[in-house]
Write an enzyme that holds these catalytic residues in place. Structure first.
Site, PDB file in Angstrom:
ATOM      1  N   GLY A   1      55.853  36.300  23.339  1.00  0.00           N
ATOM      2  CA  GLY A   1      56.338  37.274  24.150  1.00  0.00           C
ATOM      3  C   GLY A   1      57.519  38.028  23.747  1.00  0.00           C
TER       4      GLY A   1
ATOM      5  CG  HIS B   1      47.886  42.936  12.094  1.00  0.00           C
ATOM      6  ND1 HIS B   1      47.185  41.955  12.543  1.00  0.00           N
ATOM      7  CD2 HIS B   1      47.875  42.826  10.684  1.00  0.00           C
ATOM      8  CE1 HIS B   1      46.630  41.430  11.653  1.00  0.00           C
ATOM      9  NE2 HIS B   1      47.226  41.537  10.522  1.00  0.00           N
TER      10      HIS B   1
HETATM   11  C1  GRF Z   1      53.298  39.267  16.334  1.00  0.00           C
HETATM   12  O1  GRF Z   1      53.570  38.671  15.117  1.00  0.00           O
HETATM   13  C2  GRF Z   1      52.363  40.444  16.375  1.00  0.00           C
HETATM   14  O2  GRF Z   1      52.293  41.331  15.406  1.00  0.00           O
HETATM   15  C3  GRF Z   1      51.098  39.549  16.342  1.00  0.00           C
HETATM   16  O3  GRF Z   1      51.447  38.661  17.072  1.00  0.00           O
HETATM   17  C4  GRF Z   1      52.497  38.134  17.177  1.00  0.00           C
HETATM   18  C5  GRF Z   1      52.981  38.118  18.637  1.00  0.00           C
HETATM   19  O4  GRF Z   1      54.459  37.741  18.866  1.00  0.00           O
HETATM   20  N1  GRF Z   1      50.114  40.338  16.828  1.00  0.00           N
HETATM   21  P1  GRF Z   1      55.259  37.823  20.073  1.00  0.00           P
HETATM   22  O5  GRF Z   1      54.400  36.858  21.142  1.00  0.00           O
HETATM   23  O6  GRF Z   1      55.218  39.260  20.354  1.00  0.00           O
HETATM   24  O7  GRF Z   1      56.467  36.746  19.917  1.00  0.00           O
END
Ligand code: GRF
Length: 215
Positions: free
Chosen positions: A23, A120
């Protein structure tokens, strides 16, 4: 530019953040939105998590944001029904995916008129698609010998990682980088890129309400 005009079109757009992981992007979106100097054109009105133990649930708790948890044990149809109900109940205009590891049904995309973005951790179209999430993305970049990677914010459509790209930011891949160190560098960039890109997207919507749906 966003203004403080209180007509309906210029009220902050209410965004739901969907996630399955730590998150950190959800937290970055909330924290950016509450800095007065940012004059944020959006507010986070709902957090959707795929598990009660996912770190993203603590973002909802910390900031008093409504939380919907969609455990895997809930049948898919019921998940969609609960999601649509929550989007309506909380007046959600738009969805931001942030590490959401579940398919988003067309009915959900339609409920927010296609205003659904994802972040992403690679320079799409490179290293996107099914199975490309988490460490697998960064390991593939390193295995590929790429000298740079980065983050991409794009519109979500029915196919993984293939919607229109809205913004990208690059980071260098250094010779000593591992998937872990590269992930940390990209995540830092994500936390800056996602709030700013969403704010720009919303400003554009507010000023061009007649623009076609984004798909
Ligand atoms: C991030 O690296 C995002 O790009 C990908 O999943 C990860 C999520 O990380 N889609 P977080 O839960 O926001 O720390």
């Amino acid at each position: 530019m966003h203004t403080n005009d209180q007509s309906t079109d210029t009220l902050p757009k209410r965004i739901a953040v969907f996630g399955s992981g730590g998150g950190s992007n959800a937290r970055a979106l909330v924290e950016w939105s509450i800095v007065p100097a940012n004059n944020a054109p959006y507010t986070i009105g709902l957090v959707v998590a795929t598990s009660a133990t996912a770190g993203i649930t603590s973002v909802a708790a910390d900031y008093g944001i409504p939380l919907l948890v969609l455990e895997r044990s809930i049948p898919a149809d019921e998940q969609t029904r609960l999601l649509l109900e929550a989007l309506a109940d909380h007046g959600i205009d738009m969805v931001a995916l942030a590490g959401y590891l579940r398919r988003v049904e067309t009915a959900v995309i339609d409920a927010v008129h296609g205003h659904i973005l994802n972040i992403h951790p690679s320079l799409l179209p490179k290293y996107g698609g099914q199975g490309m999430y988490g460490a697998a993305v960064h390991q593939a970049v390193i295995n590929g010998g790429d000298r740079e990677s980065g983050a991409t914010v794009h519109i979500v459509n029915a196919r993984y990682d293939e919607g229109r790209i809205l913004a990208q930011e690059r980071v260098a891949v250094d010779p000593g980088d591992s998937a872990v160190t590269l992930a940390a560098k990209v995540l830092d960039v994500e936390h800056q890129l996602y709030p700013r890109t969403i704010a720009n997207y919303v400003d554009h919507l507010v000023n061009h309400e007649s623009m076609p749906r984004p798909r």
